[in-house]
Scaffold this active site. Structure first.
Site, PDB file in Angstrom:
ATOM      1  N   TYR A  55     200.369  50.484  99.637  1.00 42.10           N
ATOM      2  CA  TYR A  55     199.546  51.106  98.601  1.00 42.10           C
ATOM      3  C   TYR A  55     199.853  50.529  97.220  1.00 42.10           C
ATOM      4  O   TYR A  55     199.003  50.566  96.334  1.00 42.10           O
ATOM      5  CB  TYR A  55     199.807  52.620  98.543  1.00 42.10           C
ATOM      6  N   ASP A  88     195.953  62.782 108.874  1.00 40.38           N
ATOM      7  CA  ASP A  88     194.551  63.149 109.171  1.00 40.38           C
ATOM      8  C   ASP A  88     194.422  63.449 110.661  1.00 40.38           C
ATOM      9  O   ASP A  88     193.755  64.399 111.067  1.00 40.38           O
ATOM     10  CB  ASP A  88     193.576  62.016 108.805  1.00 40.38           C
ATOM     11  N   ASP A 119     201.558  53.082 116.891  1.00 36.85           N
ATOM     12  CA  ASP A 119     200.439  53.233 117.837  1.00 36.85           C
ATOM     13  C   ASP A 119     200.794  54.255 118.911  1.00 36.85           C
ATOM     14  O   ASP A 119     199.989  55.130 119.257  1.00 36.85           O
ATOM     15  CB  ASP A 119     200.011  51.878 118.437  1.00 36.85           C
ATOM     16  N   LYS A 133     206.452  50.115 112.767  1.00 32.83           N
ATOM     17  CA  LYS A 133     205.807  49.093 113.595  1.00 32.83           C
ATOM     18  C   LYS A 133     206.763  47.897 113.627  1.00 32.83           C
ATOM     19  O   LYS A 133     206.431  46.782 113.214  1.00 32.83           O
ATOM     20  CB  LYS A 133     204.429  48.735 112.990  1.00 32.83           C
ATOM     21  N   ASP A 192     199.601  58.444 105.942  1.00 34.73           N
ATOM     22  CA  ASP A 192     198.226  58.807 105.570  1.00 34.73           C
ATOM     23  C   ASP A 192     197.380  58.982 106.823  1.00 34.73           C
ATOM     24  O   ASP A 192     196.678  59.982 107.003  1.00 34.73           O
ATOM     25  CB  ASP A 192     197.632  57.700 104.680  1.00 34.73           C
TER      26      ASP A 192
HETATM   27  C1  IPM Z   1     195.600  61.341 100.908  1.00 32.89           C
HETATM   28  C2  IPM Z   1     194.371  60.570 100.512  1.00 32.89           C
HETATM   29  C3  IPM Z   1     194.751  59.515  99.478  1.00 32.89           C
HETATM   30  C4  IPM Z   1     195.767  58.592 100.113  1.00 32.89           C
HETATM   31  C5  IPM Z   1     193.567  58.740  98.903  1.00 32.89           C
HETATM   32  C6  IPM Z   1     192.532  59.650  98.272  1.00 32.89           C
HETATM   33  C7  IPM Z   1     194.014  57.696  97.921  1.00 32.89           C
HETATM   34  O1  IPM Z   1     193.774  59.999 101.637  1.00 32.89           O
HETATM   35  O2  IPM Z   1     196.231  61.958 100.014  1.00 32.89           O
HETATM   36  O3  IPM Z   1     195.934  61.357 102.092  1.00 32.89           O
HETATM   37  O4  IPM Z   1     195.382  57.645 100.830  1.00 32.89           O
HETATM   38  O5  IPM Z   1     196.950  58.782  99.894  1.00 32.89           O
HETATM   39 MG    MG Z   2     194.670  60.593 103.476  1.00 35.50          MG
END
Ligand code: IPM
Ligand code: MG
Length: 353
Positions: free
Chosen positions: A141, A247, A219, A186, A243
């Protein structure tokens, strides 16, 4: 107690959910005799529109002066042109970096009542209670980026000290929980991951011999998270893997709209935000689930203000609303009565009282 809280509503559903978080903080303050003062500032696309800068200096100054920062979400189609010079997300990344909040805690719990909201078989979800500790201020990042007409690159760098400090946070958490740490990397491909793994192995043997360590390739971890989610206690990983995996993990709980996060550094000042994005498709319609932001408020009370019992009170209130059948659109089953963002918030406030 007195506390200064900076509010960054941001974009999309951000303002709606931050409003919910503020109402909960105000309720807690009046109930317990605390004095919370709020300063609302611009961030993300809203800040680009007003000033051309996704993180204006005034916002940074306010965040630095605060005991805690509560952020809604940033981004949206309006600012997503790939050729745009500034993007809302740059503001968020800069904020994390300026505040030095390298440790992003993302807890995932599954309420039995919501098992049906998850796409995963409910028998696999029994007892899921894990926390992902995501490194937040390093890795790909933040590395140098290059771009020409036909090629592009993003550099991923990690230093030993960055790995050590995040692993210490994760291992200390594991020690207070079920004593299990899973490190995700990884290392079969990436040099940064090989440094990550060596550092984890050495530090855990030296400083946390009592914490059980498991190592997974990312993975495989993505698969294990769905096939045996209840086995995990604390997961520690680098910025981008964290990240993606969080999700994925939100689907265990049933909705992105349920998952809070706390980003912490060396001091008690923290940045608190739901893990979901700005959801521009539902913005302004009262459809957003404020639970993730309200749960982030609980983390704020716990980690930045040291108000553990108030934090538990907020978490209990969210749980009781859901257990009593309170459902926003994202977690409603067919036929359920659907609560708006403000109606769900009102129900939480009533439960607090
Ligand atoms: C998160 C979001 C952010 C990230 C984005 C909006 C930059 O997806 O906080 O998980 O990737 O960190
Ligand atoms: Mg995110």
């Amino acid at each position: 107690m007195k506390a200064q809280i900076c509010l960054l509503p941001g974009d999309g559903i951000g303002p709606e959910v931050v409003q919910a978080g503020r109402a909960v903080l105000e309720t807690i303050a009046s109930q317990h005799g605390h004095q919370f003062s709020f300063d609302e500032q611009l961030a993300g696309g809203a800040a680009i529109d007003a000033t051309g800068n996704p993180l204006p200096d005034e916002t940074i100054t306010s965040c630095e002066a605060a005991d805690a920062v509560l952020l809604g979400a940033v981004g949206g189609p309006k600012w997503s042109d790939p050729s745009a010079k500034v993007r809302p997300e740059q503001g968020l990344l800069k904020l994390r970096s300026v505040l030095g909040v390298f440790a992003n805690l993302r807890p995932v719990q599954v309420l039995d009542e919501l098992a049906a909201a998850s796409p995963i078989k409910s028998e696999l979800l029994k007892g899921v209670d894990l926390i992902v500790v995501r490194e937040l201020t390093g890795g790909i990042y933040f590395g140098e980026k290059t771009r020409s007409e036909t090629s592009a690159s993003d550099l991923c760098t990690y230093h030993t000290h960055e790995i050590e400090r995040i692993v210490r946070v994760a291992a200390a958490l594991a020690r207070k929980r079920r004593g299990k740490l899973c490190s995700v990397d990884k290392a079969n491909v990436l040099e940064t991951s090989r440094l990550w793994r060596e550092t984890v192995d050495r530090l855990m043997a030296d400083e946390f011999p009592d914490v059980e360590l498991e190592t997974l390739l990312v993975d495989a971890a993505a698969m294990h998270l769905l096939s045996r989610p209840a086995d995990f206690d604390v997961i520690v990983t680098e910025n981008m893997f964290g990240d993606i995996l969080t999700d994925e993990a939100s689907m265990l709980a049933g909705s992105l709209g349920l998952l809070p996060s706390a980003s912490l550094g060396e001091s008690t000042r923290g940045l608190y935000e739901p893990i979901h994005g700005s959801a521009p498709d539902i913005a302004g319609k009262g459809l957003a689930n404020p639970a993730a932001t309200i749960a982030s408020v609980a983390l704020l009370l716990r980690h930045s203000l040291g108000l553990e019992s108030e934090a538990q009170q907020v978490e209990g209130a969210i749980r009781s609303v859901i257990q009593a059948g309170g459902r926003t659109a994202d977690i409603a089953a067919p036929g359920d009565k659907v609560l708006s963002t403000s109606a769900f918030t009102e129900a939480v406030i009533k439960a607090l009282r």
